[in-house]
Design a protein around this motif. Structure first.
Motif, PDB file in Angstrom:
ATOM      1  N   GLY A 110       0.814  -1.217   0.000  1.00 46.89           N
ATOM      2  CA  GLY A 110       0.000   0.000   0.000  1.00 46.89           C
ATOM      3  C   GLY A 110       0.847   1.266   0.000  1.00 46.89           C
ATOM      4  N   GLY A 111       0.139   2.395   0.004  1.00 48.90           N
ATOM      5  CA  GLY A 111       0.823   3.681   0.088  1.00 48.90           C
ATOM      6  C   GLY A 111       1.501   3.845   1.445  1.00 48.90           C
ATOM      7  N   THR A 112       0.964   3.181   2.462  1.00 49.03           N
ATOM      8  CA  THR A 112       1.552   3.264   3.804  1.00 49.03           C
ATOM      9  C   THR A 112       3.017   2.820   3.778  1.00 49.03           C
ATOM     10  OG1 THR A 112      -0.606   2.754   4.750  1.00 49.03           O
ATOM     11  CG2 THR A 112       1.286   2.470   6.201  1.00 49.03           C
ATOM     12  N   GLY A 113       3.278   1.719   3.070  1.00 43.41           N
ATOM     13  CA  GLY A 113       4.646   1.215   2.970  1.00 43.41           C
ATOM     14  C   GLY A 113       5.554   2.218   2.265  1.00 43.41           C
ATOM     15  N   VAL A 225       4.986  13.026  -2.913  1.00 46.60           N
ATOM     16  CA  VAL A 225       3.598  13.288  -3.282  1.00 46.60           C
ATOM     17  C   VAL A 225       2.802  12.020  -2.973  1.00 46.60           C
ATOM     18  CG1 VAL A 225       2.043  14.067  -5.101  1.00 46.60           C
ATOM     19  CG2 VAL A 225       4.455  14.743  -5.167  1.00 46.60           C
ATOM     20  N   ASP A 226       1.874  12.148  -2.047  1.00 49.97           N
ATOM     21  CA  ASP A 226       1.038  11.007  -1.663  1.00 49.97           C
ATOM     22  C   ASP A 226      -0.215  11.020  -2.537  1.00 49.97           C
ATOM     23  OD1 ASP A 226      -0.693   9.204  -0.515  1.00 49.97           O
ATOM     24  OD2 ASP A 226      -0.309   9.826   1.544  1.00 49.97           O
ATOM     25  N   LEU A 227      -0.307  10.005  -3.408  1.00 46.52           N
ATOM     26  CA  LEU A 227      -1.348   9.971  -4.451  1.00 46.52           C
ATOM     27  C   LEU A 227      -2.515   9.056  -4.115  1.00 46.52           C
ATOM     28  CD1 LEU A 227       1.049   9.235  -7.445  1.00 46.52           C
ATOM     29  CD2 LEU A 227      -0.049  11.422  -6.978  1.00 46.52           C
ATOM     30  N   ALA A 228      -2.719   8.763  -2.827  1.00 49.95           N
ATOM     31  CA  ALA A 228      -3.672   7.702  -2.460  1.00 49.95           C
ATOM     32  C   ALA A 228      -5.029   7.819  -3.161  1.00 49.95           C
ATOM     33  CB  ALA A 228      -3.857   7.673  -0.946  1.00 49.95           C
ATOM     34  N   TYR A 229      -5.462   9.054  -3.451  1.00 50.17           N
ATOM     35  CA  TYR A 229      -6.831   9.227  -3.977  1.00 50.17           C
ATOM     36  C   TYR A 229      -6.859   9.697  -5.428  1.00 50.17           C
ATOM     37  CZ  TYR A 229      -7.854   8.666   0.918  1.00 50.17           C
ATOM     38  OH  TYR A 229      -7.929   8.141   2.185  1.00 50.17           O
ATOM     39  N   ILE A 230      -5.734   9.599  -6.134  1.00 45.05           N
ATOM     40  CA  ILE A 230      -5.634  10.249  -7.451  1.00 45.05           C
ATOM     41  C   ILE A 230      -6.676   9.755  -8.446  1.00 45.05           C
ATOM     42  CG2 ILE A 230      -3.831   8.709  -8.415  1.00 45.05           C
ATOM     43  CD1 ILE A 230      -2.726  11.542  -9.570  1.00 45.05           C
ATOM     44  N   PHE A 259       2.376   5.567  -4.245  1.00 43.63           N
ATOM     45  CA  PHE A 259       1.243   5.095  -5.050  1.00 43.63           C
ATOM     46  C   PHE A 259       0.523   3.973  -4.302  1.00 43.63           C
ATOM     47  CE2 PHE A 259      -0.955   2.593  -8.217  1.00 43.63           C
ATOM     48  CZ  PHE A 259      -1.593   3.581  -8.952  1.00 43.63           C
ATOM     49  N   SER A 260      -0.802   4.047  -4.319  1.00 43.44           N
ATOM     50  CA  SER A 260      -1.604   3.055  -3.591  1.00 43.44           C
ATOM     51  C   SER A 260      -2.620   2.401  -4.517  1.00 43.44           C
ATOM     52  CB  SER A 260      -2.347   3.772  -2.458  1.00 43.44           C
ATOM     53  OG  SER A 260      -3.334   2.928  -1.917  1.00 43.44           O
ATOM     54  N   CYS A 261      -2.794   1.101  -4.396  1.00 37.29           N
ATOM     55  CA  CYS A 261      -3.862   0.416  -5.145  1.00 37.29           C
ATOM     56  C   CYS A 261      -5.114   0.257  -4.288  1.00 37.29           C
ATOM     57  CB  CYS A 261      -3.385  -0.971  -5.602  1.00 37.29           C
ATOM     58  SG  CYS A 261      -2.024  -0.900  -6.760  1.00 37.29           S
ATOM     59  N   SER A 262      -5.096   0.814  -3.073  1.00 32.07           N
ATOM     60  CA  SER A 262      -6.217   0.584  -2.145  1.00 32.07           C
ATOM     61  C   SER A 262      -7.518   1.168  -2.634  1.00 32.07           C
ATOM     62  CB  SER A 262      -5.891   1.169  -0.768  1.00 32.07           C
ATOM     63  OG  SER A 262      -4.824   0.472  -0.202  1.00 32.07           O
ATOM     64  N   LYS A 263      -7.535   2.477  -2.960  1.00 33.73           N
ATOM     65  CA  LYS A 263      -8.799   3.141  -3.305  1.00 33.73           C
ATOM     66  C   LYS A 263      -9.108   2.975  -4.798  1.00 33.73           C
ATOM     67  CE  LYS A 263      -7.538   4.849   0.634  1.00 33.73           C
ATOM     68  NZ  LYS A 263      -8.056   4.700   1.954  1.00 33.73           N
TER      69      LYS A 263
HETATM   70  C1  LIG Z   1      -3.607  10.211   2.742  1.00 34.70           C
HETATM   71  C2  LIG Z   1      -3.410   8.747   2.633  1.00 34.70           C
HETATM   72  N1  LIG Z   1      -2.230   8.302   2.213  1.00 34.70           N
HETATM   73  C3  LIG Z   1      -1.964   7.000   2.088  1.00 34.70           C
HETATM   74  C4  LIG Z   1      -2.917   6.067   2.393  1.00 34.70           C
HETATM   75  C5  LIG Z   1      -2.463   4.669   2.247  1.00 34.70           C
HETATM   76  O1  LIG Z   1      -3.333   3.676   2.151  1.00 34.70           O
HETATM   77  P1  LIG Z   1      -2.848   2.207   1.818  1.00 34.70           P
HETATM   78  O2  LIG Z   1      -1.673   1.890   2.671  1.00 34.70           O
HETATM   79  O3  LIG Z   1      -4.013   1.355   2.100  1.00 34.70           O
HETATM   80  O4  LIG Z   1      -2.462   2.217   0.380  1.00 34.70           O
HETATM   81  C6  LIG Z   1      -4.183   6.471   2.866  1.00 34.70           C
HETATM   82  C7  LIG Z   1      -5.214   5.523   3.267  1.00 34.70           C
HETATM   83  O5  LIG Z   1      -6.154   5.786   3.952  1.00 34.70           O
HETATM   84  C8  LIG Z   1      -4.424   7.859   2.984  1.00 34.70           C
HETATM   85  O6  LIG Z   1      -5.594   8.334   3.416  1.00 34.70           O
END
Ligand SMILES: Cc1ncc(COP(=O)(O)O)c(C=O)c1O
Length: 421
Positions: A110-113, A225-230, A259-263
């Motif tokens: 995820g983006g967290t990592g 740049v945190d793109l979680a919601y792009i 980059f996150s595949c979560s959302k």
């Molecule tokens: C601002 C932001 N960055 C990053 C993330 C990372 O999410 P994930 O680790 O599930 O990809 C989130 C998830 O809620 C978020 O709100």
């Protein structure tokens, strides 16, 4: 807090349930008791359908479930599967891949990592990381867990746009103190406000950062740049236009993307994403990949193979890809209509919100947010109270409930404020 018994003092943590999950739990109880219609559960940051059920993309899960078992069960490469590393770069930039610069990706859970690797490899223990004052709470946790801290600057100026002056001041102060600054900009569709930095604001940020970097060639500036919601921002891929600009700066400036595949791919629990660099030199890109791959080994070894294979399959099959884009576009449209309904009603009833462009959350600046959140619970409205205000999540409730919520929020706010007066 109690004294540490066996853990080291800096690992002594508060127990108990995370406040967001506590409120979500209360909302679930009320829903069971009164039925979904009577409850507005705007707590969790995941896209829900109008009945409150988690949205899952068919193109993603049909692909995952049709993978041979060995492609789900196997370990992935430490840096990520080679195909995935190419595909995640495509998924990140689409048609806006910069021509200048050296791009490399390392897979992360995820983006967290990705945020974790940026914090740990681009700041020293004890350093402060520059973050907006409205922010995703996990930034603090990730910094603290890794023996760093965060320092905030106000996201908004008095016009409700990006506070460039405050950003400049904080960046300069931190550069003076540390000689290196990691700045996190969660854009587009910031959590928790929905703000997206405009292309014009990016031009100013880039000019400022370049000037600072040129003034002191020994300093180091890292823009994460945190793109979680792009994938929920803008029409088509226009929200990525800034990516073409964010390169070609002095060699002591490095651009990173979380980059996150979560959302965007509804892969939340599959833990898939990447940290991507656009480096000014090949050796800085190489150094990035080596450091982040080593960090993978040293923290969680490797990522989720089946999730990486799913993305690669989608990006190698145009029919599947088009199906996935159609689903993303469909859900983006739903989210946009919900957010628009909330913003329209907020304006009509006089509920103040901070500037919203896109994304899962809308924020209401206020004092006593926790008390207002408690008061709203009595009205069967469940909204998270943050330090700077209330966070409403249009991602989680129907358009009709988005229309109903602002007046209820204002009513609760007025009740609490008049009791406090
Ligand atoms: C601002 C932001 N960055 C990053 C993330 C990372 O999410 P994930 O680790 O599930 O990809 C989130 C998830 O809620 C978020 O709100």
């Amino acid at each position: 807090m109690d004294k540490a018994q066996m853990v080291i003092p800096s690992s002594l943590r508060e127990g108990g349930t995370d406040p967001i999950f506590r409120i979500a739990g209360e909302a679930a109880k009320k829903t069971q008791e009164l039925g979904a219609e009577a409850v507005i559960n705007s707590t969790l940051g995941a896209l829900m359908d109008d009945e409150g059920k988690l949205v899952t993309m068919k193109s993603v899960f049909d692909t995952l479930k049709n993978l041979p078992n060995d492609l789900i069960a196997g370990y992935s490469g430490l840096a990520g599967q080679p195909d995935f590393l190419n595909d995640v770069v495509k998924a990140c930039f689409k048609d806006y891949q910069p021509e200048v610069g050296f791009i490399k990706a390392v897979a992360t859970p995820g983006g967290t990592g990705a945020v974790r690797h940026a914090f740990c490899n681009y700041t020293e223990p004890g350093d402060q990381i520059l973050i907006t004052d409205w922010y995703w709470a996990a930034y603090h946790t990730i910094a603290d867990e890794n023996r760093r801290s965060i320092v905030n600057f106000p996201l908004y100026n008095e016009k409700g746009t990006f506070n460039l002056d405050a950003y400049k001041e904080s960046m300069k102060a931190l550069l003076k103190k540390q000689g290196r600054v990691l700045s996190v900009l969660n854009t587009p569709a910031h959590n928790p406000t929905g703000y997206s930095i405009t292309d014009g604001e990016w031009d100013e940020i880039i000019a400022f950062v370049s000037e600072e970097a040129n003034n002191d060639p020994e300093c180091k500036i890292i823009l994460l740049v945190d793109l979680a919601y792009i994938d929920f921002a803008g029409e088509g891929d226009e929200a990525r236009a800034f990516m073409k600009k964010l390169t070609g700066m002095p060699h002591n400036v490095l651009t990173l993307y979380a980059f996150s595949c979560s959302k965007g791919y509804t892969m939340y629990g599959l833990r898939n994403g990447a940290i991507i660099c656009v480096a000014p030199t090949e050796s800085i890109a190489e150094e990035f990949a080596n450091a982040c791959t080593y960090s993978n080994r040293g923290s969680w070894s490797n990522g989720t193979r089946g999730a990486m294979e799913t993305i690669s399959k989608i990006y190698s099959d145009s029919e599947l890809y088009n199906q996935m884009i159609a689903e993303q576009t469909f859900y983006k449209g739903i989210l946009r209509r919900r957010a628009q309904a909330f913003c329209e009603e907020a304006q009509k009833c006089g509920l103040e919100i901070v500037t919203y462009s896109d994304g899962f959350f809308i924020s209401i600046p206020c004092e006593y947010s926790r008390e207002i959140s408690d008061r709203l619970m009595e009205k069967n409205v469940f909204i998270v109270g943050l330090a700077k205000g209330l966070r409403f999540a249009p991602c989680a409730v129907s358009e009709e409930k988005c229309r109903r919520a602002p007046a209820l929020i204002l009513e609760a706010m007025n009740e609490v404020l008049s009791e406090k007066a």
